[in-house]
Motif scaffolding. Sequence first.
Motif, PDB file in Angstrom:
ATOM      1  N   HIS A   5       6.730   7.170 -15.785  1.00  0.00           N
ATOM      2  CA  HIS A   5       5.571   7.880 -15.241  1.00  0.00           C
ATOM      3  C   HIS A   5       5.012   7.159 -14.026  1.00  0.00           C
ATOM      4  O   HIS A   5       4.691   7.780 -12.999  1.00  0.00           O
ATOM      5  N   HIS A   6       4.901   5.855 -14.117  1.00  0.00           N
ATOM      6  CA  HIS A   6       4.347   5.064 -13.006  1.00  0.00           C
ATOM      7  C   HIS A   6       5.277   5.109 -11.797  1.00  0.00           C
ATOM      8  O   HIS A   6       4.807   5.273 -10.653  1.00  0.00           O
ATOM      9  N   ARG A   7       6.580   4.985 -12.031  1.00  0.00           N
ATOM     10  CA  ARG A   7       7.545   4.961 -10.929  1.00  0.00           C
ATOM     11  C   ARG A   7       7.609   6.317 -10.222  1.00  0.00           C
ATOM     12  O   ARG A   7       7.682   6.384  -8.996  1.00  0.00           O
ATOM     13  N   ALA A   8       7.574   7.388 -10.993  1.00  0.00           N
ATOM     14  CA  ALA A   8       7.695   8.725 -10.403  1.00  0.00           C
ATOM     15  C   ALA A   8       6.367   9.256  -9.883  1.00  0.00           C
ATOM     16  O   ALA A   8       6.336  10.108  -8.990  1.00  0.00           O
ATOM     17  N   GLY A   9       5.271   8.778 -10.462  1.00  0.00           N
ATOM     18  CA  GLY A   9       3.969   9.288 -10.075  1.00  0.00           C
ATOM     19  C   GLY A   9       3.750  10.715 -10.534  1.00  0.00           C
ATOM     20  O   GLY A   9       2.910  11.440  -9.981  1.00  0.00           O
ATOM     21  N   ARG A  10       4.513  11.135 -11.549  1.00  0.00           N
ATOM     22  CA  ARG A  10       4.429  12.499 -12.066  1.00  0.00           C
ATOM     23  C   ARG A  10       4.558  12.473 -13.590  1.00  0.00           C
ATOM     24  O   ARG A  10       5.102  11.513 -14.164  1.00  0.00           O
ATOM     25  N   LYS A  11       4.088  13.527 -14.220  1.00  0.00           N
ATOM     26  CA  LYS A  11       4.252  13.641 -15.661  1.00  0.00           C
ATOM     27  C   LYS A  11       5.733  13.779 -16.011  1.00  0.00           C
ATOM     28  O   LYS A  11       6.528  14.290 -15.229  1.00  0.00           O
ATOM     29  N   VAL A  12       6.066  13.331 -17.217  1.00  0.00           N
ATOM     30  CA  VAL A  12       7.450  13.277 -17.663  1.00  0.00           C
ATOM     31  C   VAL A  12       7.708  14.334 -18.740  1.00  0.00           C
ATOM     32  O   VAL A  12       6.962  14.409 -19.723  1.00  0.00           O
ATOM     33  N   SER A  13       8.745  15.123 -18.566  1.00  0.00           N
ATOM     34  CA  SER A  13       9.200  16.007 -19.635  1.00  0.00           C
ATOM     35  C   SER A  13      10.072  15.192 -20.584  1.00  0.00           C
ATOM     36  O   SER A  13      10.816  14.303 -20.149  1.00  0.00           O
ATOM     37  N   ILE A  14       9.987  15.476 -21.868  1.00  0.00           N
ATOM     38  CA  ILE A  14      10.776  14.735 -22.851  1.00  0.00           C
ATOM     39  C   ILE A  14      11.620  15.714 -23.656  1.00  0.00           C
ATOM     40  O   ILE A  14      11.108  16.676 -24.225  1.00  0.00           O
ATOM     41  N   VAL A  15      12.922  15.451 -23.682  1.00  0.00           N
ATOM     42  CA  VAL A  15      13.856  16.231 -24.489  1.00  0.00           C
ATOM     43  C   VAL A  15      14.398  15.312 -25.565  1.00  0.00           C
ATOM     44  O   VAL A  15      15.024  14.294 -25.259  1.00  0.00           O
ATOM     45  N   GLU A  41      -1.461  12.433 -21.231  1.00  0.00           N
ATOM     46  CA  GLU A  41      -1.681  12.391 -19.784  1.00  0.00           C
ATOM     47  C   GLU A  41      -0.405  12.049 -19.013  1.00  0.00           C
ATOM     48  O   GLU A  41      -0.325  12.270 -17.809  1.00  0.00           O
ATOM     49  N   MET A  42       0.625  11.546 -19.716  1.00  0.00           N
ATOM     50  CA  MET A  42       1.886  11.196 -19.076  1.00  0.00           C
ATOM     51  C   MET A  42       3.006  12.186 -19.387  1.00  0.00           C
ATOM     52  O   MET A  42       4.085  12.084 -18.818  1.00  0.00           O
ATOM     53  N   VAL A  43       2.756  13.119 -20.292  1.00  0.00           N
ATOM     54  CA  VAL A  43       3.809  14.027 -20.759  1.00  0.00           C
ATOM     55  C   VAL A  43       3.569  15.436 -20.232  1.00  0.00           C
ATOM     56  O   VAL A  43       2.489  15.994 -20.406  1.00  0.00           O
ATOM     57  N   ARG A  44       4.576  15.996 -19.618  1.00  0.00           N
ATOM     58  CA  ARG A  44       4.496  17.354 -19.062  1.00  0.00           C
ATOM     59  C   ARG A  44       4.765  18.411 -20.140  1.00  0.00           C
ATOM     60  O   ARG A  44       4.048  19.398 -20.265  1.00  0.00           O
ATOM     61  N   ASP A  45       5.833  18.210 -20.908  1.00  0.00           N
ATOM     62  CA  ASP A  45       6.150  19.097 -22.020  1.00  0.00           C
ATOM     63  C   ASP A  45       7.175  18.421 -22.919  1.00  0.00           C
ATOM     64  O   ASP A  45       7.760  17.395 -22.564  1.00  0.00           O
ATOM     65  N   VAL A  46       7.368  18.995 -24.105  1.00  0.00           N
ATOM     66  CA  VAL A  46       8.287  18.440 -25.090  1.00  0.00           C
ATOM     67  C   VAL A  46       9.246  19.522 -25.554  1.00  0.00           C
ATOM     68  O   VAL A  46       8.833  20.634 -25.900  1.00  0.00           O
ATOM     69  N   ILE A  47      10.533  19.189 -25.555  1.00  0.00           N
ATOM     70  CA  ILE A  47      11.561  20.092 -26.072  1.00  0.00           C
ATOM     71  C   ILE A  47      12.330  19.339 -27.148  1.00  0.00           C
ATOM     72  O   ILE A  47      12.864  18.256 -26.895  1.00  0.00           O
ATOM     73  N   THR A  48      12.377  19.892 -28.355  1.00  0.00           N
ATOM     74  CA  THR A  48      13.096  19.252 -29.446  1.00  0.00           C
ATOM     75  C   THR A  48      14.331  20.066 -29.814  1.00  0.00           C
ATOM     76  O   THR A  48      14.334  21.294 -29.756  1.00  0.00           O
ATOM     77  N   LEU A  49      15.375  19.355 -30.207  1.00  0.00           N
ATOM     78  CA  LEU A  49      16.648  19.972 -30.580  1.00  0.00           C
ATOM     79  C   LEU A  49      16.974  19.600 -32.020  1.00  0.00           C
ATOM     80  O   LEU A  49      17.274  18.443 -32.317  1.00  0.00           O
ATOM     81  N   ALA A  50      16.849  20.564 -32.933  1.00  0.00           N
ATOM     82  CA  ALA A  50      17.173  20.348 -34.341  1.00  0.00           C
ATOM     83  C   ALA A  50      16.433  19.142 -34.907  1.00  0.00           C
ATOM     84  O   ALA A  50      17.008  18.335 -35.641  1.00  0.00           O
ATOM     85  N   SER A  51      15.158  19.026 -34.586  1.00  0.00           N
ATOM     86  CA  SER A  51      14.359  17.882 -35.008  1.00  0.00           C
ATOM     87  C   SER A  51      13.565  18.188 -36.273  1.00  0.00           C
ATOM     88  O   SER A  51      12.789  19.149 -36.301  1.00  0.00           O
ATOM     89  N   PRO A  52      13.701  17.377 -37.320  1.00  0.00           N
ATOM     90  CA  PRO A  52      12.993  17.611 -38.581  1.00  0.00           C
ATOM     91  C   PRO A  52      11.607  16.965 -38.587  1.00  0.00           C
ATOM     92  O   PRO A  52      11.456  15.811 -38.985  1.00  0.00           O
ATOM     93  N   PHE A  53      10.597  17.712 -38.173  1.00  0.00           N
ATOM     94  CA  PHE A  53       9.252  17.140 -38.078  1.00  0.00           C
ATOM     95  C   PHE A  53       8.220  17.899 -38.904  1.00  0.00           C
ATOM     96  O   PHE A  53       7.058  17.501 -38.946  1.00  0.00           O
ATOM     97  N   ALA A  54       8.615  18.978 -39.564  1.00  0.00           N
ATOM     98  CA  ALA A  54       7.638  19.817 -40.261  1.00  0.00           C
ATOM     99  C   ALA A  54       8.081  20.099 -41.693  1.00  0.00           C
ATOM    100  O   ALA A  54       9.235  19.880 -42.069  1.00  0.00           O
ATOM    101  N   ASN A  55       7.128  20.603 -42.489  1.00  0.00           N
ATOM    102  CA  ASN A  55       7.408  20.979 -43.874  1.00  0.00           C
ATOM    103  C   ASN A  55       7.946  19.781 -44.672  1.00  0.00           C
ATOM    104  O   ASN A  55       7.451  18.671 -44.499  1.00  0.00           O
TER     105      ASN A  55
END
Length: 268
Positions: free
Chosen positions: A107-117, A135-149
Motif C-alpha cells: 500500500h505504501h509503495r503503490a500509494g493506492r488501495k490493494v485488492s486481495i485475492v 483503509e488499505m484494502v480496495r476489495d476482497v475476492i475469495t476462491l473456495a474459502s471456508p469462512f462461514a457456517n
Amino acid sequence: MAAGRSETQAHPRLRPPGFGLFVAEMRGILEFNASVLLSPLLMRAPRGDGHPVLALPGFLASDLSMVPLRHYLTELGYETHAWGMGRNVGGVAKMRTALLDRLARIHHRAGRKVSIVGWSLGGVYARDLALQAPEMVRDVITLASPFANDIRATNATRLYETLSGETVGGNPEFEQAIAGDLPVPATSIYSKSDGIVNWRTCLLRVSETAENIEVHFASHVGIGVNPAALWVIADRLAQRDGQFHPFDRSGPFAIAYAPPEQAQSASV
C-alpha cells in the motif's frame, strides 16, 4: 445448555465433501489446460487500472500456485504481488502480523488501495486483512474459502490443526467477525462440486457490496485456474474504487455460472 442449542441452530453441523468429490479433485489439471486453451478469450476481459493486487495461496500451497493468476492479471494491467512467505502451512493467528506488514508495504509503495485475492485459506486471511485495515484494502475476492457456517466441514481440518497448532472453531468471536459483513466490497467464488470444503462454508451474506458467485463443476484445487473463475476475478477487479455492481453472468462463460437467485438464496 440453552446457549449450546442456540449456537447449534445458528450454525448447523455440516459434513465435509464425500469421497467421490474428493477423488474428483484430480480434474484441476483439466481446468488449467482449459484456461491455457481459452487464453485469447480470457484476454477480452476488462482491462485493469494498474492498482496493486495481492494474491494469497491456499493451505499447503505456495506462491507457485498463484503464478497463473498473477500472470493473467499482470497481462490485464494490474500490479500483482505474491505473498512471499513460502508454503502456507496455516495459522491464521500467527500469520496476522506478517500479512498486515506485507499489505502495508504494498500500500505504501503503490500509494493506492490493494485488492486481495485469496484462494481457500488465503481467502480467510484476505477477509481478516480487510477487517484489520479497511483503509488499505480496495476489495476482497475469495476462491473456495471456508469462512462461514460450520467451518470444520472440510477434508483438511485435522491436517490444518496438526500443522498450524490452531483449533478450527476455537475462537468464536474471531470466526464470527470473519464470516460477517466486510467494510469493503467482497465477492465469494465457490463451487458445489468442491471436494475439499463444504460449499456452504463459502457463502457470505449478500448485500449491496457483497455477492456469492457459483461456478459449476469447478474443483477446489483448480478453481484458481478455472477460466470461468478467472473471468469473474478480472471483472470484479475492473470496478472503480468505491463502486460495486453485481456480476454480469451474460459474458462468454455464462453457462458456467449459477443464476444469481440461486447463489443468493443459498446464503440465507
